[in-house]
Design a protein around this motif. Structure first.
Motif, PDB file in Angstrom:
ATOM      1  N   LEU A  64      -2.284   2.982  11.723  1.00  0.00           N
ATOM      2  CA  LEU A  64      -1.763   1.818  11.015  1.00  0.00           C
ATOM      3  C   LEU A  64      -2.137   0.571  11.796  1.00  0.00           C
ATOM      4  O   LEU A  64      -2.518   0.633  12.966  1.00  0.00           O
ATOM      5  CB  LEU A  64      -0.262   1.931  10.770  1.00  0.00           C
ATOM      6  CG  LEU A  64       0.707   2.013  11.945  1.00  0.00           C
ATOM      7  CD1 LEU A  64       0.982   0.648  12.576  1.00  0.00           C
ATOM      8  CD2 LEU A  64       2.021   2.606  11.472  1.00  0.00           C
ATOM      9  N   THR A  92       4.524  -3.202  10.347  1.00  0.00           N
ATOM     10  CA  THR A  92       3.292  -2.673   9.763  1.00  0.00           C
ATOM     11  C   THR A  92       2.736  -3.660   8.746  1.00  0.00           C
ATOM     12  O   THR A  92       3.460  -4.125   7.873  1.00  0.00           O
ATOM     13  CB  THR A  92       3.553  -1.322   9.070  1.00  0.00           C
ATOM     14  OG1 THR A  92       4.092  -0.417  10.035  1.00  0.00           O
ATOM     15  CG2 THR A  92       2.284  -0.752   8.470  1.00  0.00           C
ATOM     16  N   VAL A  93       1.451  -3.974   8.865  1.00  0.00           N
ATOM     17  CA  VAL A  93       0.798  -4.811   7.849  1.00  0.00           C
ATOM     18  C   VAL A  93      -0.235  -4.010   7.062  1.00  0.00           C
ATOM     19  O   VAL A  93      -0.687  -4.442   6.004  1.00  0.00           O
ATOM     20  CB  VAL A  93       0.157  -6.097   8.431  1.00  0.00           C
ATOM     21  CG1 VAL A  93       1.242  -7.071   8.876  1.00  0.00           C
ATOM     22  CG2 VAL A  93      -0.799  -5.796   9.556  1.00  0.00           C
ATOM     23  N   LYS A  94      -0.614  -2.834   7.551  1.00  0.00           N
ATOM     24  CA  LYS A  94      -1.515  -1.965   6.791  1.00  0.00           C
ATOM     25  C   LYS A  94      -1.260  -0.536   7.229  1.00  0.00           C
ATOM     26  O   LYS A  94      -1.458  -0.186   8.390  1.00  0.00           O
ATOM     27  CB  LYS A  94      -2.991  -2.341   7.038  1.00  0.00           C
ATOM     28  CG  LYS A  94      -3.971  -1.474   6.280  1.00  0.00           C
ATOM     29  CD  LYS A  94      -3.856  -1.698   4.784  1.00  0.00           C
ATOM     30  CE  LYS A  94      -4.519  -0.627   3.981  1.00  0.00           C
ATOM     31  NZ  LYS A  94      -3.728   0.600   3.850  1.00  0.00           N
ATOM     32  N   SER A  96      -3.721   4.253   4.190  1.00  0.00           N
ATOM     33  CA  SER A  96      -4.847   4.290   3.237  1.00  0.00           C
ATOM     34  C   SER A  96      -6.006   3.424   3.739  1.00  0.00           C
ATOM     35  O   SER A  96      -5.819   2.290   4.144  1.00  0.00           O
ATOM     36  CB  SER A  96      -4.404   3.835   1.846  1.00  0.00           C
ATOM     37  OG  SER A  96      -4.130   2.457   1.829  1.00  0.00           O
ATOM     38  N   TRP A 132     -13.714   2.050   9.859  1.00  0.00           N
ATOM     39  CA  TRP A 132     -12.972   0.858   9.470  1.00  0.00           C
ATOM     40  C   TRP A 132     -12.748  -0.096  10.648  1.00  0.00           C
ATOM     41  O   TRP A 132     -12.546  -1.294  10.444  1.00  0.00           O
ATOM     42  CB  TRP A 132     -11.639   1.242   8.827  1.00  0.00           C
ATOM     43  CG  TRP A 132     -10.824   2.205   9.653  1.00  0.00           C
ATOM     44  CD1 TRP A 132     -10.857   3.567   9.598  1.00  0.00           C
ATOM     45  CD2 TRP A 132      -9.874   1.868  10.666  1.00  0.00           C
ATOM     46  NE1 TRP A 132      -9.989   4.109  10.517  1.00  0.00           N
ATOM     47  CE2 TRP A 132      -9.363   3.085  11.177  1.00  0.00           C
ATOM     48  CE3 TRP A 132      -9.398   0.672  11.180  1.00  0.00           C
ATOM     49  CZ2 TRP A 132      -8.400   3.123  12.177  1.00  0.00           C
ATOM     50  CZ3 TRP A 132      -8.434   0.714  12.172  1.00  0.00           C
ATOM     51  CH2 TRP A 132      -7.951   1.931  12.667  1.00  0.00           C
ATOM     52  N   HIS A 178      -1.947  -8.508   5.158  1.00  0.00           N
ATOM     53  CA  HIS A 178      -2.004  -7.211   4.463  1.00  0.00           C
ATOM     54  C   HIS A 178      -3.040  -7.257   3.336  1.00  0.00           C
ATOM     55  O   HIS A 178      -3.874  -6.356   3.215  1.00  0.00           O
ATOM     56  CB  HIS A 178      -0.614  -6.875   3.914  1.00  0.00           C
ATOM     57  CG  HIS A 178      -0.590  -5.736   2.958  1.00  0.00           C
ATOM     58  ND1 HIS A 178      -0.728  -4.420   3.345  1.00  0.00           N
ATOM     59  CD2 HIS A 178      -0.441  -5.710   1.611  1.00  0.00           C
ATOM     60  CE1 HIS A 178      -0.666  -3.651   2.278  1.00  0.00           C
ATOM     61  NE2 HIS A 178      -0.492  -4.404   1.213  1.00  0.00           N
ATOM     62  N   LEU A 227      -6.548  -7.344   4.685  1.00  0.00           N
ATOM     63  CA  LEU A 227      -6.960  -6.020   5.168  1.00  0.00           C
ATOM     64  C   LEU A 227      -7.301  -5.096   4.005  1.00  0.00           C
ATOM     65  O   LEU A 227      -8.295  -4.372   4.050  1.00  0.00           O
ATOM     66  CB  LEU A 227      -5.859  -5.412   6.040  1.00  0.00           C
ATOM     67  CG  LEU A 227      -5.684  -6.083   7.407  1.00  0.00           C
ATOM     68  CD1 LEU A 227      -4.371  -5.679   8.050  1.00  0.00           C
ATOM     69  CD2 LEU A 227      -6.865  -5.765   8.315  1.00  0.00           C
ATOM     70  N   LEU A 228      -6.500  -5.136   2.934  1.00  0.00           N
ATOM     71  CA  LEU A 228      -6.824  -4.347   1.739  1.00  0.00           C
ATOM     72  C   LEU A 228      -8.190  -4.733   1.187  1.00  0.00           C
ATOM     73  O   LEU A 228      -8.990  -3.870   0.816  1.00  0.00           O
ATOM     74  CB  LEU A 228      -5.767  -4.551   0.650  1.00  0.00           C
ATOM     75  CG  LEU A 228      -4.497  -3.733   0.724  1.00  0.00           C
ATOM     76  CD1 LEU A 228      -3.541  -4.148  -0.389  1.00  0.00           C
ATOM     77  CD2 LEU A 228      -4.784  -2.246   0.656  1.00  0.00           C
ATOM     78  N   ARG A 287      -4.655   3.681  -2.937  1.00  0.00           N
ATOM     79  CA  ARG A 287      -3.650   2.870  -2.260  1.00  0.00           C
ATOM     80  C   ARG A 287      -2.265   3.452  -2.500  1.00  0.00           C
ATOM     81  O   ARG A 287      -2.015   4.086  -3.514  1.00  0.00           O
ATOM     82  CB  ARG A 287      -3.684   1.433  -2.778  1.00  0.00           C
ATOM     83  CG  ARG A 287      -4.931   0.711  -2.373  1.00  0.00           C
ATOM     84  CD  ARG A 287      -5.096  -0.702  -2.836  1.00  0.00           C
ATOM     85  NE  ARG A 287      -3.992  -1.402  -3.413  1.00  0.00           N
ATOM     86  CZ  ARG A 287      -4.068  -2.623  -3.899  1.00  0.00           C
ATOM     87  NH1 ARG A 287      -5.217  -3.275  -3.872  1.00  0.00           N
ATOM     88  NH2 ARG A 287      -3.026  -3.215  -4.414  1.00  0.00           N
ATOM     89  N   GLU A 295       1.694  -0.875  -1.460  1.00  0.00           N
ATOM     90  CA  GLU A 295       0.684  -1.823  -0.998  1.00  0.00           C
ATOM     91  C   GLU A 295       0.403  -2.858  -2.072  1.00  0.00           C
ATOM     92  O   GLU A 295       0.572  -2.603  -3.258  1.00  0.00           O
ATOM     93  CB  GLU A 295      -0.607  -1.082  -0.639  1.00  0.00           C
ATOM     94  CG  GLU A 295      -0.436  -0.193   0.576  1.00  0.00           C
ATOM     95  CD  GLU A 295      -1.728   0.445   1.020  1.00  0.00           C
ATOM     96  OE1 GLU A 295      -2.063   0.282   2.201  1.00  0.00           O
ATOM     97  OE2 GLU A 295      -2.391   1.098   0.200  1.00  0.00           O
ATOM     98  N   MET A 299       4.245  -5.931  -1.122  1.00  0.00           N
ATOM     99  CA  MET A 299       4.526  -5.211   0.116  1.00  0.00           C
ATOM    100  C   MET A 299       5.714  -5.842   0.846  1.00  0.00           C
ATOM    101  O   MET A 299       5.852  -7.060   0.877  1.00  0.00           O
ATOM    102  CB  MET A 299       3.283  -5.255   1.020  1.00  0.00           C
ATOM    103  CG  MET A 299       3.358  -4.385   2.254  1.00  0.00           C
ATOM    104  SD  MET A 299       3.934  -5.171   3.771  1.00  0.00           S
ATOM    105  CE  MET A 299       2.591  -6.204   4.231  1.00  0.00           C
TER     106      MET A 299
END
Length: 177
Positions: free
Chosen positions: A6, A38-40, A43, A51, A94, A97-98, A106, A110, A114
């Motif tokens: 994460l 957590t921001v991501k 997934s 990544w 977030h 990042l997506l 997802r 998300e 979020m």
């Protein structure tokens, strides 16, 4: 047993110490051992780690993120006791990042809806979150504010493990760690 990854914002040491003290006082031992927002989640954060090459540019393009931690709550599904983080900047990070990761699938939580949060404890069969909620309200009567200056990659080795920081990138392009 595959690892989970994460991306998160870490609170400053004084806030971290308060969260750790709360967890220790109540015998909490779970994946949220190292306090973080957590921001991501998982997934798009696969074990191949490709990544990772995308993350420095997102961090550099993101200014430091202010966050106001709010009164403790329990998620309606009982999955966690947490401090919500009022932080439009965390939601924007977030979304960035997506956009960069473009995960094939997802999670339902998300997207722009979020809920940034700092988990105090994860719901488990042997944990009564309602009792801990009362204790958390006493421990965090005036939840704090902070400004995150790094995006942190956290890794959990597998089921039963805890997320631990692996690497961080400065927000807004400051020096890397």
């Amino acid at each position: 047993m595959t690892p989970s990854h994460l991306l998160a914002l870490r609170p400053p040491p004084d806030i971290e110490a308060r969260v750790v003290a709360f967890r220790e006082a109540h015998g909490v031992r779970d994946a949220a051992a190292v306090p973080h927002v957590t921001v991501k989640a998982r997934s798009g954060l696969d074990d191949d780690l490709r990544w990772l090459e995308l993350i420095p540019a997102v961090a550099a393009a993101t200014p430091p993120v202010p966050a106001e931690l709010l009164a403790p709550r329990v998620f309606p599904n009982g999955s966690a006791l947490y401090l919500p983080a009022r932080s439009p900047g965390a939601v924007q990070l977030h979304l960035a990042l997506l956009d960069a990761l473009r995960p094939a699938r997802r999670f339902g939580y998300e997207g722009p809806h979020m809920t940034p949060h700092l988990t105090l404890t994860i719901g488990r069969r042997d944990v009564t979150l309602d009792a801990l909620l009362d204790a958390a309200r006493q421990a965090f009567p005036h939840p704090p504010t902070f400004t995150a200056t790094e995006l942190v990659w956290m890794r959990k080795p597998g089921p039963g493990g805890a997320y631990r920081p692996v690497q961080s990138w400065p927000l807004g392009g400051a020096a890397a760690t």
